[in-house]
Design a protein around this motif. Structure first.
Motif, short mmCIF file in Angstrom:
data_model
loop_
_atom_site.label_atom_id
_atom_site.label_comp_id
_atom_site.label_asym_id
_atom_site.label_seq_id
_atom_site.Cartn_x
_atom_site.Cartn_y
_atom_site.Cartn_z
N PRO A 207 0.82 -1.22 0.00
CA PRO A 207 0.00 0.00 0.00
C PRO A 207 0.84 1.26 0.00
O PRO A 207 2.02 1.24 0.37
CB PRO A 207 -0.79 -0.12 1.32
N GLU A 208 0.22 2.35 -0.41
CA GLU A 208 0.83 3.67 -0.32
C GLU A 208 0.77 4.15 1.12
O GLU A 208 -0.03 3.67 1.93
CB GLU A 208 0.11 4.64 -1.26
N SER A 209 1.62 5.10 1.46
CA SER A 209 1.60 5.68 2.80
C SER A 209 0.28 6.43 3.05
O SER A 209 -0.13 7.26 2.24
CB SER A 209 2.77 6.67 2.94
N PRO A 210 -0.40 6.15 4.18
CA PRO A 210 -1.63 6.88 4.50
C PRO A 210 -1.39 8.39 4.63
O PRO A 210 -2.27 9.18 4.32
CB PRO A 210 -2.07 6.28 5.84
N TYR A 211 -0.20 8.77 5.08
CA TYR A 211 0.13 10.19 5.20
C TYR A 211 0.05 10.86 3.83
O TYR A 211 -0.56 11.92 3.68
CB TYR A 211 1.54 10.37 5.77
N PHE A 212 0.68 10.24 2.82
CA PHE A 212 0.66 10.84 1.49
C PHE A 212 -0.76 10.90 0.93
O PHE A 212 -1.16 11.90 0.32
CB PHE A 212 1.54 10.04 0.53
N ALA A 222 -6.83 6.39 1.91
CA ALA A 222 -6.01 6.39 3.13
C ALA A 222 -6.61 5.46 4.17
O ALA A 222 -5.88 4.74 4.87
CB ALA A 222 -5.89 7.81 3.68
N GLU A 223 -7.92 5.47 4.28
CA GLU A 223 -8.59 4.59 5.25
C GLU A 223 -8.37 3.12 4.90
O GLU A 223 -8.07 2.31 5.78
CB GLU A 223 -10.09 4.90 5.28
N ILE A 224 -8.49 2.80 3.63
CA ILE A 224 -8.28 1.41 3.21
C ILE A 224 -6.83 0.99 3.46
O ILE A 224 -6.56 -0.10 3.97
CB ILE A 224 -8.64 1.25 1.71
N ALA A 225 -5.89 1.87 3.11
CA ALA A 225 -4.46 1.56 3.32
C ALA A 225 -4.17 1.35 4.80
O ALA A 225 -3.45 0.41 5.18
CB ALA A 225 -3.59 2.67 2.75
N LEU A 226 -4.73 2.22 5.65
CA LEU A 226 -4.47 2.11 7.09
C LEU A 226 -5.10 0.85 7.66
O LEU A 226 -4.52 0.20 8.54
CB LEU A 226 -5.00 3.36 7.80
N MET A 227 -6.29 0.50 7.19
CA MET A 227 -6.93 -0.73 7.65
C MET A 227 -6.09 -1.94 7.28
O MET A 227 -5.94 -2.88 8.07
CB MET A 227 -8.34 -0.84 7.05
N ARG A 235 -13.72 0.29 12.10
CA ARG A 235 -13.59 1.57 11.41
C ARG A 235 -13.41 2.73 12.39
O ARG A 235 -12.74 3.70 12.09
CB ARG A 235 -14.82 1.84 10.54
N GLN A 236 -14.00 2.60 13.59
CA GLN A 236 -13.89 3.70 14.55
C GLN A 236 -12.43 3.91 14.95
O GLN A 236 -11.95 5.04 15.02
CB GLN A 236 -14.75 3.42 15.78
N HIS A 237 -11.74 2.81 15.21
CA HIS A 237 -10.33 2.90 15.59
C HIS A 237 -9.51 3.53 14.46
O HIS A 237 -8.65 4.38 14.70
CB HIS A 237 -9.79 1.51 15.93
N ILE A 238 -9.77 3.10 13.22
CA ILE A 238 -9.04 3.62 12.06
C ILE A 238 -9.36 5.10 11.86
O ILE A 238 -8.46 5.91 11.58
CB ILE A 238 -9.40 2.81 10.80
#
Length: 497
Positions: A207-212, A222-227, A235-238
């Protein structure tokens, strides 16, 4: 009160905690896989940096198929850094425009092209060109990989993942040391070219960096990458973590990145001084001169029944094991204790090494009874280097700068690394031939001694802190830590005036 029940409950809780830890670690599998894959760029750099150690002695032989002189050999070693000087600055600009992942993927292409140039080389000039081309890939990797690893990692494992870069570089060196003396020139090039291909395939699935992605207003991605990186379906934690990242970015990205922003605040000035200082201590401590000329170093280092190539293999293996130890210690002991131990160990071992070389070369004293000492000193040097001053400067580069200047800052750091590499590797042989090996080792020891005081007085501890909190602390913030319902540490800051 039934104390037996209390003990049973505690044991049950402990068992449950261990099981929960295993589940959390399993859920982090993609986070580790992404970090491992990105760090393969450093393995590729390590193979190229150490390729000269077993190869140049073959090429300098009388009947070599590519005859080279000793001076040409020194240029072949050092030109790796020239490409590394040219590539980071554009990479630092493009990393916030096109992303971390695409640039890492692109960095594999110069590595692959460089190995093809080596395989089909017919002259010393061909080898020099290949080393310069490889430097372009290394320069991009050195500027981008620390950013990517720092941004995909959770605070509790960021130190471990950051040390993967040095570990991979050591594995690349070990690969060249182990195979180089025993296979043909062409075979070594073909086998080494496999790594860029493997990296290209694996990185395609990362995945790509969620920051970027948040910087580009691509919140759903970003949500999908972080998950995926956190192994979370809640989803609440993410969403909570995304909100924290977005708040940090909103503060740090108020203005576009400009070179002058690196000295605009107290925090960026401190981070810049720390980054430059650690790089200079690392590079002028002598590591790349020793690794790039490992077999030559052992030729002037008596004390073993093993050949110089076998000694290089042994030391490479020890250095790799030390890097593994660092990965397990960095988030337990912290960065500062490891850096202090490392610089002290490097300084002490090189002082003794220089003293032995001086007595052996400049006096009539019989040193036969102490011929084991130089090899021991080199082992101690490489082990202690791998514990701190080797992996941690690069890892900390990705931690200390705000997002709006991180690309520019790390590109400057990568350029400085490459410039120092060129300078040290080119002048190493000149210094050994003109001033003696003992003087060279003492110079390296002096740099490490300065490093002890630099770390003690200037380098902060970043263990277990979020990227946003580190930036705030460098600006003079005072944290008040609270433990939330999930057990994660969050911080509230007041800026001191």
């Amino acid at each position: 009160m039934n104390f037996n029940n209390v003990r049973v409950t505690n044991r049950t809780e402990q068992t449950g905690s261990k099981e929960m830890l295993k589940i959390v670690q399993w859920r982090r599998a993609l986070q580790y896989a992404a970090a491992f894959t990105a760090a393969l760029t450093f393995l590729m750099a390590g193979t190229f940096a150490s390729w000269t150690s077993p190869t140049l002695p073959k090429l300098e032989e009388v009947h070599s198929h590519i005859p080279i002189t000793r001076d040409q050999g020194s240029w072949i070693v050092s030109l790796l850094g020239v490409g590394g000087i040219l590539a980071p600055l554009p990479a630092g600009y493009l990393v916030n425009k096109y992303g971390r992942r695409p640039l890492l993927i692109f960095s594999a292409l110069p590595f692959l092209l460089a190995w093809l140039l080596i395989i089909f080389a017919r002259s010393a000039v061909d080898l020099m060109v290949s080393r310069t081309v490889c430097g372009l890939g290394a320069g991009i990797a050195f500027a981008v990989c620390p950013i990517y690893l720092g941004e995909i990692a959770e605070d509790s494992v960021r130190g471990i993942l950051g040390t993967l870069m040095q570990l991979m570089m050591n594995l690349g060196s070990m690969f060249e040391y182990s195979l180089g003396p025993y296979v043909s020139y062409t075979t070594l090039g073909v086998l080494s070219s496999v790594f860029p291909v493997v990296f290209l395939v694996l990185m395609f699935f990362m995945p790509e960096s969620p920051y970027f992605l948040l910087m580009q207003d691509r919140r759903d991605e970003a949500e999908i990458a972080l998950m995926r990186l956190r192994g979370q379906t809640d989803r609440q934690h993410i969403q909570e973590e995304l909100a924290r990242i977005q708040n940090v970015l909103a503060e740090q990205m108020k203005e576009e990145s400009r070179p002058r922003d690196l000295i605009a605040t107290r925090g960026t000035r401190r981070a810049l001084v720390i980054m430059i200082g650690l790089i200079l201590i690392q590079q002028f401590g002598g590591i790349m001169a020793i690794l790039s000329n490992a077999q030559d170093v052992f030729e002037i280092t008596p004390g073993s029944s093993l050949s110089s190539s076998e000694c290089a293999i042994v030391v490479g293996g020890i250095q790799t094991l030390a890097s593994i130890s660092t990965s397990s210690l960095v988030d337990r002991l912290g960065r500062r204790p490891l850096l202090l131990t490392s610089t002290f160990g490097c300084a002490a071992s090189l002082v003794v090494m220089g003293a032995y070389q001086y007595i052996h070369l400049k006096t009539d004293m019989d040193t036969a009874a102490y011929d084991w000492l130089p090899l021991l000193c080199l082992v101690v040097f490489l082990v202690t280097y791998s514990l701190g001053i080797g992996p941690l400067p690069i890892a900390m580069m990705g931690e200390m700068f705000p997002s709006n200047v991180k690309g520019v800052a790390l590109s400057i750091g990568a350029m400085l690394l490459s410039f120092c590499f060129v300078l040290v590797t080119k002048l190493y042989q000149v210094a050994v031939d003109g001033l003696g090996a003992y003087f060279t080792f003492w110079f390296f020891a002096g740099v490490s001694t300065v490093g002890i005081f630099f770390v003690f007085f200037l380098v902060p501890e970043t263990k277990g802190k979020s990227l946003g909190n580190i930036v705030l602390e460098l600006n003079g913030a005072k944290p008040e830590k609270h433990v939330g319902r999930t057990g994660d540490q969050q911080s509230v800051f007041t800026i001191s005036t």
